[in-house]
Structure formats: C-alpha cells, structure tokens
Design a protein around this motif. Structure first.
Motif, short mmCIF file in Angstrom:
data_model
loop_
_atom_site.label_atom_id
_atom_site.label_comp_id
_atom_site.label_asym_id
_atom_site.label_seq_id
_atom_site.Cartn_x
_atom_site.Cartn_y
_atom_site.Cartn_z
N LEU A 1 0.85 -1.20 0.00
CA LEU A 1 0.00 0.00 0.00
C LEU A 1 0.88 1.24 0.00
CD1 LEU A 1 -2.70 -1.04 2.62
CD2 LEU A 1 -2.81 -1.22 0.15
N LYS B 1 -2.70 6.76 -2.46
CA LYS B 1 -3.37 5.96 -3.48
C LYS B 1 -4.37 5.03 -2.82
CE LYS B 1 0.26 6.07 -6.95
NZ LYS B 1 1.10 5.27 -7.88
N LYS B 2 -5.51 4.86 -3.54
CA LYS B 2 -6.56 4.01 -3.01
C LYS B 2 -6.18 2.55 -3.14
CE LYS B 2 -10.30 7.25 -4.05
NZ LYS B 2 -11.61 7.43 -4.75
N LYS B 3 -6.82 1.81 -2.29
CA LYS B 3 -6.59 0.37 -2.31
C LYS B 3 -7.24 -0.24 -3.54
CE LYS B 3 -7.24 -3.78 0.51
NZ LYS B 3 -7.83 -4.32 1.76
N ALA B 4 -6.53 -1.12 -4.15
CA ALA B 4 -7.04 -1.73 -5.38
C ALA B 4 -8.29 -2.53 -5.10
CB ALA B 4 -5.97 -2.63 -5.99
N VAL B 5 -9.22 -2.46 -6.00
CA VAL B 5 -10.49 -3.16 -5.85
C VAL B 5 -10.31 -4.61 -6.29
CG1 VAL B 5 -12.91 -3.21 -6.54
CG2 VAL B 5 -11.72 -1.03 -6.30
N ASP C 1 -20.36 -3.54 -7.17
CA ASP C 1 -20.76 -2.16 -6.84
C ASP C 1 -22.23 -2.16 -6.43
OD1 ASP C 1 -20.96 0.51 -6.47
OD2 ASP C 1 -20.78 1.06 -8.60
#
Length: 645
Positions: free
Chosen positions: A20, A24-28, A34
């Motif tokens: 991490l 940056k966002k955590k990968a989906v 959704d």
C-alpha cells in the motif's frame, strides 16, 4: 531454465501481497460488486389544457390571468413574452379584468423593466402602452408612484439599452399622469436625466464651487464643468439615441414648467398681467364672450367626447358638470399620502438606515409649480452646454450638405434642441427672477445660444430640391421657435433694464452730481436699446412672414398655415413689447396687413381677429405691465375695424 522461472513466478503471483502506498486508493478486488445506486424523482404537474376553466376568463391557450402573471417570473425569455402576449389578449377582450386585477398585473411587470432580454422589455412597453392608457386615471393613481420608482431605477441601470428603454417608459407615464410625475418625483427624475446626459461623469464634489450645480435626493451632484467634460465622452453620441433622450426631457420639463393655460393658443397674454391670479381669471372671463366656437359651450358627458346640448337645471349644475367631462383633470389627493406604504413611525424616524430608496421617494414632499420654477436657472446652466455641443455637432451635417435636406435623425435632433431651449427660456423669462439677474448672465447663456442658432437662419433657405412636406414643416417650426427665442431675449433685456432703472431712482441726486457717470450710463443704455445684427435678421424674417420686406409688401407664403400662424403669435407679441416705437409700429402695421390680406371666413383671419381683440382688451386690464399699447390717439388705431367697437 528461463521457462522454469517464469512458471514459478506465475504460480506465486496469486499469493503475492501488494504494498500500500500513501495517497493511493486500495485496489479493488476482481470479484468486487458495486452496490451504490442513484434515484431521480419524476414530477408530473397538472396540465392546464386538461383543467376545467369554463367558469374563468382564459386565453386561447386556456391560461388565466393568474397563470400568466406567474409566467412573468419565468427564467425563459420566450415564456415571458408569451405571457405578455396573453395578458394583452385578455385585457383587450375583457378590460374590466385588468381594472379588477390591476395590483396583481403591476407587481408582475415591475421587474421586467430591467430584464436582460431586449425583446422582453419591448413587449412590456407595448403591453403597457396598449392597455394602461385606457385605464381610468383614478383607478391607476395608487400604482403610479410604484411604476415611476421602478422606471427611475431602470434609468440608472448599468446597461445603456436598459436606460434608453426606461426613457420610453417615462414618456408613457408623462402622457398618462403628468401631474404625479412632476409633483412627486421632480427632483429624482431631473437628476436621472442629468446622469443620462453626463454618462462617464463621476463628479461627486460636495464642497462649495464656483460652478453651478444641482443636488437632488438620491443622486450625485452634477456640475456645469462635469457636464461639459462629459459631452465628448458620452455613449449617447448617436443622433437617434440622443434624439429620444432630449425629446423625453423636453416632454418632462414642459409638463413641469409650463402652465395649464398653455392649451389656450393665446396663453402668452396672461404673462403680461403680473402674478395676480384674479386678474388672469378676469381676463379669461372677459374673452369668453368673444369665443365664437359653439362646441366649447357644451359639456362632454361620455368618454368619446360627444357634445350634448342638454344641461341640467339644478342649481349646482354649473359646479358639477365640468368634472363629468373626460377633458378635466382628475383629483389626485396625493398630498394626503393615502397610498404611502410607510407608517408614521418610519416617517418621523431620522436615522441614517433607510429600508429602500422607494421608501425615501414616498416620503419626499411634493414640488409645487413655484418650487419647480425657482430651479430653472440651474437647469439652464446645466443643460445648455449639452444643447450647444449637440447643435454644433449635428447642424453642419444638415445645413452644409451638398444634397438637399432630408428627414434624418440629425434634423430631428436640431428640432428637439430648439424645443427644449424654448421650454426652459419660456419659464425663465416668465418668472420674476429674470429681472434681478445681471445682464452678463443673460448674454452668456441666451445670447450665446442664439448666436450659434442664427448661423444657419432661416433654416432651409439655402437648400434646393424637393425636400418633402414633412421636412418643410419641420424647418418652418424651427424658424418659428427661433423667432420666439429671440423675442424672449429682447424682452428679458427690456425687463432687466426697466428693473435697474427702478432700483436706481433712489440714487438720482448722486447721478446728477456725477456727470461723467451719467454720460457713461447713457451710452450703455443706447447700446442696450440697439438691436443686434443677428436679431435684425430674425425680426426681418417675421416681417417677411407677415407680408413686409425691405422693398415693401411681398406675396405671402402659401405654406404658412393656420397652425404656423398660431405658433408665431407669441413671437409677434414679444417683439411688439420690446422693440422701439418705430419698429413696433412697423410690426403692428404688418400684423394688420396680414389680417386684411387673409381670405374672409378663413381660419387664419379668425385667429388674427382674436389676436387683435386681445391686444385691445389686455391693455385695459389694470394689472397690465406690457409696454405696447394702442389707444384712440394712437395713429394706428384707425386701421382696426372690429365689430362692436
């Protein structure tokens, strides 16, 4: 060996832990679902076309007056124009609906005065002009202050096209209710016109200055110097725009400065009876028996001004009948403040915080005729620089053109300049203040103006070709107005000289002891009595109109109609009272010659007969203060042959 390493790395790829990183966002994950959702509401308004409005008055689109007023607040310009069109349709087909819902309609159209869309403002003006003119003045009276206030706000708008459209609205209110406009809002509207003529002037000098200025409530001080400086910077340089502005200003000043008796073609005789109201009323009654027009002896009882010969026999008929005619003026009762929205508490509160400018206007006192006339000198000092600059800008393009004179905005602008100047100087010379003013002030303003105007006089004399009837009529009107302006200058000069002689009678002994001073004053009197060269040309033009030129009697112009004759009578009467004895005698002989030359039973002969009658009757009034008199020993009295004299 390389292939083995690739297979081993691919096998460990599923179990590799990703690092991490900050920001940056955590990968989906690949198997992420959704679950977010969006929703929109559907509004289904009532369809007016499906509503049952059989019991209400509607348009062809099934819209009531309330629906149309609501649409006036719509953001779309097309919807507002359609609403105004629907209101025009309703008001034309059902006039009583507008009268009963006048407050609702007025509140709906007020904000359209400053609408951004030009077509919406044009549609608003057309609606008001087509419908409000027909409304009873008494019913419209409570809403006039609100309409005028919003128009004043539009006249000071930042955009020029909105200001010019507001001038058209002001013309409409002057036509509908002139007394309300000039009595309640005289100071504010005068300041607005000054601002329109002085676009670009930011003069806010409130200290004492040698330049004349006018300060009105809610407006900046506009000085003469700032007016001159703003002439070249004004955005209203186009003749067409300046023409509409000066025409509106002329109508406004004429409504505020002219007397109600101007409807009488012989109004100028009343100015020679002093300030005695009883003497003026007596003179009107004396002339009433010489009125041969039988239509004026009946009273119009309906709104179409039909004459009815029947008169009630009640003892109060003579007192009530005049107020039943549509030609009479309705009672405003504005001095009672019946329709003011402010309370007594707010009126007595002198704090600096005011609610709105509209509240300030409602609290302002009314301007009577004397208060308006007392400000004429400042109006002349402020507006005349603009008038002279506009004349010098437009006159060469009209009178020095190689081609024939045509009906252009420049020619109409020159006509409005003369008309506006005549309104101002009629009020100035007709007031008592003109006597005590120094002669230098009169020369600096009126004589200076006339010297510029008489450069091309008589207007149109050097032009050739077929100009058209409208152009000839306009040039004839301009010549007549300049003749009256010249007579006003000579008359004002005579009044000032008489006033100075009266004031100096107390110093007779001192003047006799000083012979040198006496000779100097006699030389100045001779110069004042002498007629200027430019004024001689004007007097000669009037004599030529009446049938006398340098060579004797000339053929009278067939284009000089009865309307032109009525317009030039004030100038003839003014010249009779300010010229020397020999010159006034020639003028009076020319007047009598014109009377005898007119065809029997013609309207021009009747006008001249009434004019000569009033000359005889006005001098028999005790309060008559004119200089021209015709008595029995007078050598010209035998030329007049009046019936019954």
């Amino acid at each position: 060996m390389p292939n083995a390493r690739k297979k081993k790395a691919a096998k460990n790829e599923d179990f590799k832990k990703k690092k991490l990183k900050v920001g940056k966002k955590k990968a989906v994950p690949d198997n992420f679902t959704d679950t977010s959702f969006k929703s929109k509401s559907i509004v289904l308004p009532n369809q007016s076309i499906n509503e049952d409005k059989s019991h209400e008055i509607t348009t062809n689109r099934n819209l009531t007056l309330t629906d149309l007023v609501v649409q006036l607040r719509h953001y779309n310009s097309g919807v507002k124009k359609e609403a105004l069109s629907g209101l025009t349709e309703l008001c034309n087909s059902h006039p009583e609906l507008l009268v009963s819902s006048l407050g609702q309609v007025v509140n709906g159209v007020l904000k359209l005065f400053v609408d951004d869309d030009r077509e919406v403002r044009k549609a608003t003006y057309n609606f008001l002009k087509e419908t409000f003119v027909e409304i009873d003045r008494v019913g419209l009276q409570p809403f006039m202050p609100l309409l005028i206030m919003y128009t004043c706000l539009a006249m000071t708008h930042i955009f020029e096209d909105i200001r010019l459209d507001a001038v058209k609205l002001m013309n409409l209110w002057i036509e509908i209710a002139p007394n309300v406009v000039v009595s309640k809002f005289w100071g504010r509207i005068t300041g607005n016109y000054m601002s329109l003529l002085a676009v670009g002037s930011n003069s806010v000098n409130t200290s004492n200055s040698t330049n004349s200025s006018i300060s009105t409530p809610g407006t900046k001080i506009v000085t003469t110097a700032s007016m001159k400086a703003a002439v070249n910077k004004s955005h209203l340089h186009i003749h067409k725009n300046k023409l509409s502005l000066l025409a509106s200003l002329s109508n406004f000043l004429e409504a505020g400065l002219s007397e109600k008796s101007r409807q009488d073609p012989f109004w100028f005789f009343l100015n020679y009876l002093g300030s005695n109201k009883h003497a003026k009323d007596t003179f009107r009654q004396k002339m009433a028996k010489y009125n041969l027009d039988s239509d004026k002896k009946t009273v119009g009882w309906d709104k179409h001004k039909t004459t009815i010969g029947y008169m009630p026999t009640h003892i109060m008929a003579n007192a009530i009948a005049p107020y039943l005619s549509t030609s009479t003026e309705f009672a405003t009762f504005s001095h009672l403040h019946l329709f003011d929205t402010t309370s007594n508490t707010s009126q007595n509160n002198n704090t600096s915080n005011t609610n709105t400018e509209a509240t300030v206007d409602l609290q302002n006192k009314e301007f009577n005729n004397e208060e308006r006339l007392s400000n004429v000198k400042h109006l002349i000092e402020t507006f005349q620089p603009v008038l002279i600059a506009s004349w010098l800008e437009a006159a060469p393009s009209v009178f020095m053109s190689v081609s024939t004179i045509s009906l252009t905005p420049a020619l109409e602008l020159l006509n409005e300049i003369l008309k506006l100047s005549l309104v101002l100087w009629r009020a100035m010379v007709g007031s008592e203040a003109i006597k005590s003013l120094p002669k230098e002030w009169l020369n600096d303003y009126l004589q200076k103006l006339l010297k510029h105007l008489t450069v091309y006089f008589p207007f149109g004399a050097d032009s050739f070709g077929n100009r058209g009837s409208k152009v000839d009529e306009l040039l004839q009107s301009m010549n007549i107005m300049l003749c009256e302006l010249t007579s006003l200058f000579l008359l004002a000069r005579t009044l000032q000289r008489t006033y100075r002689n009266t004031q100096q009678q107390a110093y007779t002994k001192e003047r006799k002891s000083n012979k040198r001073r006496k000779l100097t004053e006699e030389e100045e009197d001779e110069e004042e009595h002498a007629l200027p060269e430019w004024a001689e040309r004007v007097v000669g033009h009037v004599l030529g109109v009446l049938g006398i030129d340098a060579e004797g009697r000339s053929t009278l112009s067939t284009s000089f109609r009865t309307e032109n004759l009525i317009s030039i009578l004030p100038a003839i009467w003014g010249f009779l009272n300010c010229l020397s004895y020999e010159e006034s005698s020639i003028m009076f002989k020319a007047t009598m010659g014109y009377y005898h030359f007119c065809q029997p039973n013609s309207s021009s002969k009747q006008v001249m007969l009434d004019f000569i009658r009033r000359i005889y009757l006005v001098q028999s009034t005790p309060s008559y203060n004119g200089q021209f008199t015709v008595t029995n020993p007078f050598e010209l009295a035998d030329l007049i042959k009046l019936p019954g004299h």
